[in-house]
Design a protein around this motif. Sequence first.
Motif, short mmCIF file in Angstrom:
data_model
loop_
_atom_site.label_atom_id
_atom_site.label_comp_id
_atom_site.label_asym_id
_atom_site.label_seq_id
_atom_site.Cartn_x
_atom_site.Cartn_y
_atom_site.Cartn_z
N GLY A 206 0.88 -1.06 -0.12
CA GLY A 206 -0.13 -0.04 0.12
C GLY A 206 0.74 1.21 0.12
N TRP A 207 0.40 2.28 0.76
CA TRP A 207 1.39 3.50 0.77
C TRP A 207 2.43 3.00 1.79
CZ3 TRP A 207 -0.89 8.83 0.09
CH2 TRP A 207 0.25 9.82 -0.19
N LEU A 208 3.69 2.93 1.42
CA LEU A 208 4.85 2.44 1.89
C LEU A 208 5.49 3.35 2.86
CD1 LEU A 208 6.19 -0.46 2.03
CD2 LEU A 208 7.93 0.40 0.51
N ARG A 209 5.76 3.00 4.15
CA ARG A 209 6.22 3.97 5.08
C ARG A 209 7.93 3.34 5.05
NH1 ARG A 209 2.81 2.99 8.50
NH2 ARG A 209 3.85 1.99 10.34
N SER A 210 8.52 3.68 4.15
CA SER A 210 9.74 3.25 4.07
C SER A 210 10.75 4.39 4.65
CB SER A 210 10.49 3.13 2.50
OG SER A 210 10.03 4.30 1.84
N GLU A 211 11.87 4.09 4.83
CA GLU A 211 12.80 5.22 5.39
C GLU A 211 12.92 6.29 4.46
OE1 GLU A 211 15.11 0.96 4.93
OE2 GLU A 211 13.81 2.12 3.86
N MET A 212 12.96 6.06 3.17
CA MET A 212 12.85 7.36 2.27
C MET A 212 11.79 8.12 2.45
SD MET A 212 14.06 7.51 -1.90
CE MET A 212 12.66 6.53 -2.40
N MET A 213 10.56 7.31 2.47
CA MET A 213 9.11 8.25 2.54
C MET A 213 8.96 9.02 3.96
SD MET A 213 6.58 8.99 0.67
CE MET A 213 6.65 7.88 -0.53
N LEU A 214 9.49 8.31 4.94
CA LEU A 214 9.58 9.16 6.18
C LEU A 214 10.30 10.10 6.18
CD1 LEU A 214 9.66 6.09 8.69
CD2 LEU A 214 7.81 7.75 8.45
N GLU A 215 11.54 10.21 5.57
CA GLU A 215 12.26 11.41 5.65
C GLU A 215 11.77 12.64 4.91
OE1 GLU A 215 16.59 11.90 3.59
OE2 GLU A 215 16.63 10.68 5.42
N HIS A 216 11.09 11.85 3.61
CA HIS A 216 10.51 12.73 2.83
C HIS A 216 9.46 13.87 3.34
CE1 HIS A 216 8.93 14.44 -1.18
NE2 HIS A 216 7.69 14.09 -0.61
N PHE A 217 8.44 13.14 4.16
CA PHE A 217 7.65 13.92 4.48
C PHE A 217 8.09 14.47 6.22
CE2 PHE A 217 4.41 10.98 2.48
CZ PHE A 217 4.18 11.66 1.47
N GLY A 218 9.41 14.35 6.38
CA GLY A 218 9.70 14.92 7.87
C GLY A 218 9.11 14.16 9.02
N VAL A 219 8.85 13.02 9.01
CA VAL A 219 8.04 12.36 10.20
C VAL A 219 8.80 11.34 10.40
CG1 VAL A 219 5.83 13.32 9.52
CG2 VAL A 219 6.45 11.18 8.56
N THR A 220 8.65 10.55 11.65
CA THR A 220 9.21 9.40 11.85
C THR A 220 8.18 8.36 12.35
OG1 THR A 220 9.04 10.03 14.20
CG2 THR A 220 11.08 10.82 13.23
N GLU A 221 8.56 7.40 12.88
CA GLU A 221 7.49 6.10 13.15
C GLU A 221 6.64 6.45 14.45
OE1 GLU A 221 6.43 3.17 12.20
OE2 GLU A 221 7.25 3.75 10.50
N GLU A 222 7.12 7.56 14.87
CA GLU A 222 6.53 7.84 16.37
C GLU A 222 5.28 8.95 16.07
OE1 GLU A 222 9.41 5.59 17.10
OE2 GLU A 222 9.89 7.38 16.33
N THR A 223 5.71 9.71 14.84
CA THR A 223 4.87 10.97 14.53
C THR A 223 4.25 10.89 13.29
OG1 THR A 223 6.96 12.23 13.49
CG2 THR A 223 6.46 12.44 15.84
N TRP A 224 4.20 9.96 12.40
CA TRP A 224 3.56 9.98 11.08
C TRP A 224 2.08 9.84 11.24
CZ3 TRP A 224 0.25 6.02 9.89
CH2 TRP A 224 0.49 4.91 10.52
N ARG A 225 1.41 9.24 12.11
CA ARG A 225 -0.07 9.11 12.24
C ARG A 225 -0.67 10.37 12.62
NH1 ARG A 225 -3.22 4.56 12.23
NH2 ARG A 225 -1.75 3.16 12.81
N ALA A 226 -0.03 11.02 13.61
CA ALA A 226 -0.52 12.29 13.98
C ALA A 226 -0.45 13.42 13.17
CB ALA A 226 0.15 12.69 15.40
N ALA A 227 0.98 13.21 12.34
CA ALA A 227 1.07 14.37 11.43
C ALA A 227 -0.08 14.22 10.24
CB ALA A 227 2.23 14.12 10.92
N ALA A 228 -0.44 13.06 9.86
CA ALA A 228 -1.00 12.79 8.81
C ALA A 228 -2.52 13.12 9.19
CB ALA A 228 -1.13 11.33 8.16
N GLU A 229 -3.12 12.59 10.39
CA GLU A 229 -4.29 13.11 10.62
C GLU A 229 -4.54 14.58 10.96
OE1 GLU A 229 -7.04 11.15 11.24
OE2 GLU A 229 -6.14 9.17 11.55
N ALA A 230 -3.66 15.47 11.38
CA ALA A 230 -3.78 16.81 11.58
C ALA A 230 -3.89 17.67 10.23
CB ALA A 230 -2.41 17.28 12.10
N ASN A 231 -3.73 16.58 8.97
CA ASN A 231 -3.88 17.27 7.63
C ASN A 231 -5.00 16.94 6.77
OD1 ASN A 231 -1.56 18.83 7.60
ND2 ASN A 231 0.01 17.15 6.84
N ARG A 232 -6.00 16.25 7.64
CA ARG A 232 -7.16 15.89 7.14
C ARG A 232 -8.05 17.18 6.48
NH1 ARG A 232 -11.79 12.11 8.75
NH2 ARG A 232 -10.29 11.60 10.50
#
Length: 315
Positions: A206-232
Motif C-alpha cells: 500500500g502506501w509504503l512507510r519506508s525510510e525514504m518516505m518518512l524522511e521525505h515527509f519529515g516524520v518518524t515512526e512515532e509521529t507519522w500518524r498524528a501528522a497525517a491526521e492533522a492534515n485531514r
Amino acid sequence: MTETTPLHGRIALVTGATRGAGRAIARELAAGGAEVYCTGRSTTAAPSDYGRPETVAETAELIRADGGTAHAVTVDHRDRAQVRTLIERIDATHGHLDVLVNDIGGEAYVEFDTPLWEYDWDEGMRLFETGFLTHLLTSHAALGLLVRHRGGLVVEVTDGTRAYNAAHFRSTVFLDVTKTAVDRLAYAQGHELAPYGGTAVSVTPGWLRSEMMLEHFGVTEETWRAAAEANRGREDALPPYAFAISETPALLARGVRALASDPDRHRWNTQSVSSFELGRHYGLTDADGSLPDSWSFIEALESAQGAEPEVDDHR
C-alpha cells in the motif's frame, strides 16, 4: 525444513535489496530459511542516485546478525553483463534458483504531473529502464535457472494493483507505463512458467512507510500518524491525510515469505495481489499488529468526502 524454516535449502535472489520493501523481503525470506542473494547499486563509496546511506552489504549484515545466510552483491541491473555474471555465480555455486524477487523501482526519476512533451527525456528513460527494464533483464537471465527445478517463484514488485491501475492514470506517462508494464510482465511470465510448475505474481504494497518516505515527509515512526491526521482536508499538505493508512515494509515482506512457503502458491499464478490481500489470506499483520487496506482507502477518498481508514486492527 521445519515449520519455522519452511524455505530451508532454497536459493533466493532479491534485487533492490538495499532498503525499503527489498530489504524487508530479503530479511523475511532469510528468516524463513532461504539463502538470499541481496543485490543493488549502492555501496558506501558509491551511493546510488537516491543519495541515501543504506547498502546491500548492510542488508546482508542484518540477515547474518539474525542468524540467516545472505550474500551482498553489487549489481547494476540495467547492465546485462553484470546480471549474467550474477546468475552464472548462483548457478556455479548452487545449480538452482528457487525464488526471484524483482524489486527495483526507479522512483528517483519521477517528475510528477509532468506531461509527456514536457518530461525530460533522459530522466523519463532512466525511470523506465530502472523501474521496468531491470526486471525484464534479470528475468531474461535468471528464468532458465529458475525452471531447472519445478516450483520456482517470481515476484514482481510494482505500485498499484492491476484493478487500481486499470482505472487510474498514474500521474505521468513514464510512471504509468513503467508500473503497469511490471504487472504485465508478471502476467506474461506466469504463462511461460506454468508448464514448468513455476509461478509468477505481481505484488504491491500500500502506501509504503519506508525510510525514504518518512524522511521525505519529515516524520518518524512515532509521529507519522498524528501528522497525517492533522492534515485531514488540507490541500498539498505533507504528509497528506491518506498517509494515515500507510504501512511498513514488513507487511509486504511477510506476505512474500508466506507466498514462497505455500506449497499451493500456484493458485496465485499470473495474478496481481496487494500486501493487504496477502495478509488477509495468510493471516498476517503489519509490525504494529494492524492490517491496513491502503488501496481501498485511497479509492474511497477519491469517491467520497470524509472517508475513514479501513484497518483490521489486532493490536
